[in-house]
Design an enzyme around this catalytic site. Structure first.
Site, short mmCIF file in Angstrom:
data_model
loop_
_atom_site.label_atom_id
_atom_site.label_comp_id
_atom_site.label_asym_id
_atom_site.label_seq_id
_atom_site.Cartn_x
_atom_site.Cartn_y
_atom_site.Cartn_z
N HIS A 289 5.23 -40.33 10.76
CA HIS A 289 4.01 -39.55 10.56
C HIS A 289 4.28 -38.15 10.02
CE1 HIS A 289 4.75 -37.78 14.56
NE2 HIS A 289 3.90 -36.84 14.23
N LYS B 293 2.15 -35.69 6.84
CA LYS B 293 1.56 -34.36 7.03
C LYS B 293 1.39 -33.69 5.67
CE LYS B 293 3.60 -33.60 11.60
NZ LYS B 293 2.68 -33.12 12.61
N HIS C 104 11.97 -37.91 11.92
CA HIS C 104 11.13 -36.85 11.36
C HIS C 104 11.92 -35.71 10.71
CE1 HIS C 104 8.17 -38.97 13.54
NE2 HIS C 104 8.26 -38.35 14.69
C1 BG6 Z 1 6.57 -38.30 17.94
C2 BG6 Z 1 7.52 -38.19 19.10
O1 BG6 Z 1 7.09 -39.16 16.96
O2 BG6 Z 1 6.37 -37.01 17.39
C3 BG6 Z 1 6.97 -37.25 20.15
O3 BG6 Z 1 7.72 -39.47 19.66
C4 BG6 Z 1 6.63 -35.92 19.54
O4 BG6 Z 1 7.88 -37.09 21.22
C5 BG6 Z 1 5.78 -36.08 18.30
O5 BG6 Z 1 5.93 -35.18 20.52
C6 BG6 Z 1 5.63 -34.76 17.57
O6 BG6 Z 1 4.72 -34.89 16.53
P1 BG6 Z 1 3.85 -33.66 16.06
O7 BG6 Z 1 3.06 -34.20 14.91
O8 BG6 Z 1 3.00 -33.25 17.21
O9 BG6 Z 1 4.82 -32.59 15.67
#
Ligand code: BG6
Length: 514
Positions: free
Chosen positions: A195, A199, A257
């Protein structure tokens, strides 16, 4: 209908289709997926004929399922649902349900019949996305069942699967999972969702770099001193302790990520802007990551875990006290590391990556620190240390800022750092779509640019796996540092810079000069 199937090769249009969500009663589906699909509906981005089929293990009627989805919308798509009650009802008419026990093979036979019937009734070709919103150990089981009942065949419409991270638990398991998925689906049918790539502000890194003439010339080892990438979270693991304790920050955030963000920051400009060209460039960065050997871990990687802390007169639980976490767990909730990309552009430029839970703020940003001017004319006259930085803020206060030295008005030549910033919130149209909206729509269109390709997943596992293995096998020799909640992690993380003058930037909610 036949006519429509022929059109399926046409990219960049949202064709009539069916989205099947395995695990539709779970948290992810309720909080993120269904609200994202509803938002796409509100934005008129869904095709004329579509169906969202919930496939969950609960036995329930279509009506009860619609009621459940309605409630989820009212809770998680609050503004959209409350302001558009009529649209919500219209949307619910596209929502269906079929009970599917993921491990129960016959249920997939029933699902097949259900889809055949639905597709005839709605006159929708069998263009189907299967969303695996289920625990990873079920991915291969569900994929195999889909194959068994021919739900993967493309004679009557295209088929795509979306799988959530983690894609494997280690290098070997990732390869194995891929092999199993590939026995029923081609690479271009598999959408691995990360994800972070969805963004808006991560995509803007590419636009900032490649649509302007003035960033690219300095975006290399000649002008860049170091790069910092921070993804800080204010919250702890909450009720995800059971999952998190088997994962840790390295698998949860870095392997996917943050390495994907690093790849976007460091990649070469693609010759053309299409899915394969972009992903060809980003994978090269991951393949160029300099391996960290087990005897080099202590100087390049710092792991930490939060402990019970009194914050504003409230006791914050330590990680080991969280539900689902082993009382003597050595799972890391913080990782900071120094990474090198061994290629022509980045030779010997350190990339510092850090992520952690229970830090003072929720902030994600990339900071490009530029080298100082070659001759320091105003060295003695600086009020603040003169640094040039380019800050790419992912959230909150999304935007881009440049820090540089300016003369303080008055006699002499005193220099102070100032900040020139663009904030997304200043745009007339400043609605930033949720990552899941963008990614789901892309998959519906057949655009995989923002999805992780198998070779990228493999390359990032290849890089992190030896570190994870060393942590496991040399557990007592490699320290786990404890840090208090509401701090920026263990102070040892600053030692990664190898220079007492340098330390991690403390990101402010609104970005401004330090
Ligand atoms: C998720 C993780 O993929 O991403 C979580 O499993 C984390 O632990 C989250 O909190 C963070 O995403 P964002 O979009 O809030 O930075």
């Amino acid at each position: 209908m036949e006519e429509e199937i022929k059109k399926t090769a046409k990219k960049n249009t949202v064709e009539n289709q069916i989205l099947v969500i395995f695990g539709s009663n779970g948290d992810l589906a309720k909080r993120k997926l269904l609200p994202a699909i509803f938002q796409l509906y509100l934005d008129n981005l869904l095709p004329e004929r579509f169906a969202v089929v919930g496939a969950g293990s609960q036995e329930k009627t279509e009506e009860i399922n619609r009621e459940d989805v309605r409630n989820s919308m009212l809770e998680f798509a609050k503004a959209g649902a409350a302001e558009n009650p009529q649209k919500l009802e219209e949307f619910l008419a596209h929502v269906y349900y079929q009970k599917v026990g993921n491990q129960t093979e016959e249920d997939f036979g029933k699902l097949k019949k259900y889809i055949d019937k639905l597709s005839r009734k709605l006159d929708v070709p069998q263009n189907i996305i299967y969303y695996f919103s289920i625990p990873p150990f079920l991915y291969e089981v569900v994929a195999a069942h889909l194959v068994k009942y021919g739900l993967n065949t493309e004679e009557n419409g295209w088929k795509r699967i979306i799988v959530e991270k983690p894609f494997g638990y280690s290098y070997d398991t990732a390869i194995d999972l891929d092999k199993k998925l590939r026995s029923g689906f081609n690479e271009d049918q598999i959408y691995r969702i990360d994800h972070y790539l969805g963004k808006e502000t991560v995509q803007n890194i590419m636009v900032t770099r490649f649509s302007n003439g003035f960033f690219e010339p300095i975006w290399n080892r000649k002008y860049v001193d170091r790069v910092e990438i921070t993804a800080a979270e204010k919250i702890g693991v909450g009720d995800r302790g059971g999952y998190y304790d088997t994962s840790g920050a390295m698998r949860d955030m870095i392997q996917n990520h943050l390495l994907q963000v690093l790849a976007v920051v460091a990649m070469e400009p693609p010759a053309i802007f299409d899915s394969e060209s972009i992903r060809n460039e980003s994978v090269k960065v991951l393949q160029a990551l300099r391996p960290i050997k087990s005897n080099e871990i202590n100087e390049n990687v710092v792991r930490g875990q939060y402990i019970e802390t009194l914050v504003d007169e409230t006791i914050q639980k330590g990680y080991r006290q969280e539900k689902g976490v082993a009382p003597s767990s050595k799972t890391e909730t913080f990782v900071a590391m120094r990474v090198f990309v061994d290629n022509w552009r980045w030779g010997d430029v350190p990339f510092y990556i850090r992520t952690g839970k229970q830090l003072p703020d929720r902030v994600t940003e990339v900071v490009i620190h530029l080298k100082p001017a070659p001759h320091q004319l105003f060295k003695q006259r600086c009020v603040a240390q003169s640094t040039n930085m380019i800050i790419l803020r992912i959230h909150p206060d999304a935007g881009v800022a440049v820090d540089f030295g300016m003369k303080i008005p008055g006699a002499g030549y005193k220099v102070q750092n100032v900040n020139m910033a663009f904030h997304y919130s200043d745009l007339a149209s400043n609605k930033i779509s949720e990552a899941y909206e963008r990614l789901l729509l892309d998959c519906m269109i057949g655009d995989s640019t923002l999805y992780a390709r198998a070779d990228a997943v493999k390359a990032s596992w290849k890089f992190v796996d030896p570190i994870l293995q060393a942590w496991k096998s040399h557990n007592s020799e490699i320290p786990l540092y404890f840090y208090e909640c509401n701090t920026w992690g263990p102070k040892e993380a600053n030692a990664l810079f190898g220079n007492k003058e340098l330390k991690w930037r403390a990101p402010f909610k609104k970005f401004k000069t330090e």
